[in-house]
Design a protein around this motif. Structure first.
Motif, PDB file in Angstrom:
ATOM      1  N   THR A  63       0.810  -1.218   0.000  1.00 24.49           N
ATOM      2  CA  THR A  63       0.000   0.000   0.000  1.00 24.49           C
ATOM      3  C   THR A  63       0.846   1.271   0.000  1.00 24.49           C
ATOM      4  OG1 THR A  63      -1.767  -1.149   1.186  1.00 24.49           O
ATOM      5  CG2 THR A  63      -1.831   1.249   1.192  1.00 24.49           C
ATOM      6  N   LEU A  64       1.879   1.307   0.835  1.00 23.36           N
ATOM      7  CA  LEU A  64       2.680   2.532   0.955  1.00 23.36           C
ATOM      8  C   LEU A  64       3.384   2.898  -0.358  1.00 23.36           C
ATOM      9  CD1 LEU A  64       3.486   4.815   2.822  1.00 23.36           C
ATOM     10  CD2 LEU A  64       5.435   3.408   3.589  1.00 23.36           C
ATOM     11  N   PRO A  65       4.086   1.948  -1.017  1.00 18.30           N
ATOM     12  CA  PRO A  65       4.684   2.290  -2.309  1.00 18.30           C
ATOM     13  C   PRO A  65       3.632   2.684  -3.352  1.00 18.30           C
ATOM     14  CG  PRO A  65       5.658   0.286  -1.465  1.00 18.30           C
ATOM     15  CD  PRO A  65       4.511   0.605  -0.569  1.00 18.30           C
ATOM     16  N   PHE A  66       2.478   2.011  -3.325  1.00 19.08           N
ATOM     17  CA  PHE A  66       1.419   2.354  -4.269  1.00 19.08           C
ATOM     18  C   PHE A  66       0.978   3.797  -4.077  1.00 19.08           C
ATOM     19  CE2 PHE A  66      -3.108   3.069  -4.877  1.00 19.08           C
ATOM     20  CZ  PHE A  66      -3.215   2.851  -6.246  1.00 19.08           C
ATOM     21  N   LEU A  67       0.717   4.167  -2.825  1.00 17.68           N
ATOM     22  CA  LEU A  67       0.269   5.531  -2.544  1.00 17.68           C
ATOM     23  C   LEU A  67       1.340   6.555  -2.899  1.00 17.68           C
ATOM     24  CD1 LEU A  67      -1.609   5.052   0.865  1.00 17.68           C
ATOM     25  CD2 LEU A  67      -2.618   5.507  -1.387  1.00 17.68           C
ATOM     26  N   LEU A  68       2.614   6.202  -2.656  1.00 19.70           N
ATOM     27  CA  LEU A  68       3.711   7.124  -2.973  1.00 19.70           C
ATOM     28  C   LEU A  68       3.812   7.361  -4.472  1.00 19.70           C
ATOM     29  CD1 LEU A  68       6.134   8.783  -2.035  1.00 19.70           C
ATOM     30  CD2 LEU A  68       7.529   6.706  -2.197  1.00 19.70           C
ATOM     31  N   TYR A  69       3.838   6.270  -5.262  1.00 19.51           N
ATOM     32  CA  TYR A  69       3.920   6.395  -6.720  1.00 19.51           C
ATOM     33  C   TYR A  69       2.695   7.124  -7.274  1.00 19.51           C
ATOM     34  CZ  TYR A  69       7.932   3.227  -7.232  1.00 19.51           C
ATOM     35  OH  TYR A  69       9.175   2.653  -7.190  1.00 19.51           O
ATOM     36  N   THR A  70       1.534   6.782  -6.746  1.00 15.42           N
ATOM     37  CA  THR A  70       0.291   7.408  -7.213  1.00 15.42           C
ATOM     38  C   THR A  70       0.279   8.895  -6.898  1.00 15.42           C
ATOM     39  OG1 THR A  70      -0.940   5.342  -6.912  1.00 15.42           O
ATOM     40  CG2 THR A  70      -2.229   7.367  -7.024  1.00 15.42           C
ATOM     41  N   ALA A  71       0.684   9.240  -5.687  1.00 16.59           N
ATOM     42  CA  ALA A  71       0.690  10.640  -5.281  1.00 16.59           C
ATOM     43  C   ALA A  71       1.669  11.459  -6.119  1.00 16.59           C
ATOM     44  CB  ALA A  71       1.025  10.757  -3.796  1.00 16.59           C
ATOM     45  N   LEU A  72       2.846  10.905  -6.381  1.00 14.80           N
ATOM     46  CA  LEU A  72       3.838  11.624  -7.180  1.00 14.80           C
ATOM     47  C   LEU A  72       3.358  11.847  -8.611  1.00 14.80           C
ATOM     48  CD1 LEU A  72       7.204  10.006  -5.971  1.00 14.80           C
ATOM     49  CD2 LEU A  72       6.395  12.334  -5.557  1.00 14.80           C
TER      50      LEU A  72
END
Length: 199
Positions: free
Chosen positions: A137-146
């Protein structure tokens, strides 16, 4: 329609930007290519804050993407295919759209989540294969947010920079946005009818 959208965004503020961007990611009634430049225009004339517009647009986009990520993590691919084949027309999503997103994810891996946020036609569904493959979840949210931050900032800047042109060509923008939204509505109805005939 220009007046309607800008008046609605002005009245609702950053919350309205976030809400429209969330809807655009779940069910695209108005594309982000219209929402964010209009919000940028309002930031340029002082009605909204530029930073608040970008943050709200990014937050709404990430929230919509996270919904699809959750769906991808909860259902199997065959089940999702069956669901889209039966009901996808209501969300303007086809099995071909899902296959495009899956193929994009297979080719680019995790960076597909980042890049996909800036690619029309892939942006809505790229979160599904991320959920299906168990991306954390954390990498997904990071990539998505960027990715969403870059996309929403670019669109907001375009509206901000073109403030003067917006004011000059408002007479032309109104019919153009009316035609664009009419085309979107017509495409939606056509997909519904075409899907029903196929079945």
């Amino acid at each position: 329609m220009f007046d309607l959208i800008t008046a609605w965004l002005a009245a609702m503020g950053s919350f309205g930007v976030a809400a429209l961007m969330l809807l655009e990611n779940v069910f695209p009634p108005i594309p982000s290519e219209l929402i964010m430049p209009f919000a940028g225009y309002l930031a340029a004339n002082g009605t909204l804050s530029f930073a608040a517009v970008v943050i709200a647009g990014t937050a709404g986009s990430v929230a919509g993407a996270f919904l699809w990520y959750q769906i991808g993590s909860l259902v199997t691919e065959p089940r999702l295919r069956r669901f889209i084949a039966r009901h996808g027309r209501w969300l303007t999503i086809s099995v071909a759209d899902l296959e495009r997103a899956l193929s994009w994810f297979d080719r680019h891996g995790r960076t597909a989540v980042f890049l996909g946020r800036m690619v029309p036609g892939v942006r809505t569904l790229i979160s599904i294969p991320a959920g299906m493959t168990g991306m954390r979840t954390l990498p997904f949210l990071l990539y998505t947010a960027l990715g969403s931050l870059i996309w929403t900032t670019a669109l907001t800047v375009s509206g901000y920079v073109l403030k003067a042109q917006f004011a000059r060509v408002e007479v032309l923008i109104n019919p153009v946005t009316n035609i664009l939204l009419l085309l979107v509505a017509s495409l939606y109805v056509w997909r519904l009818l075409n899907s029903r005939q196929s079945r």
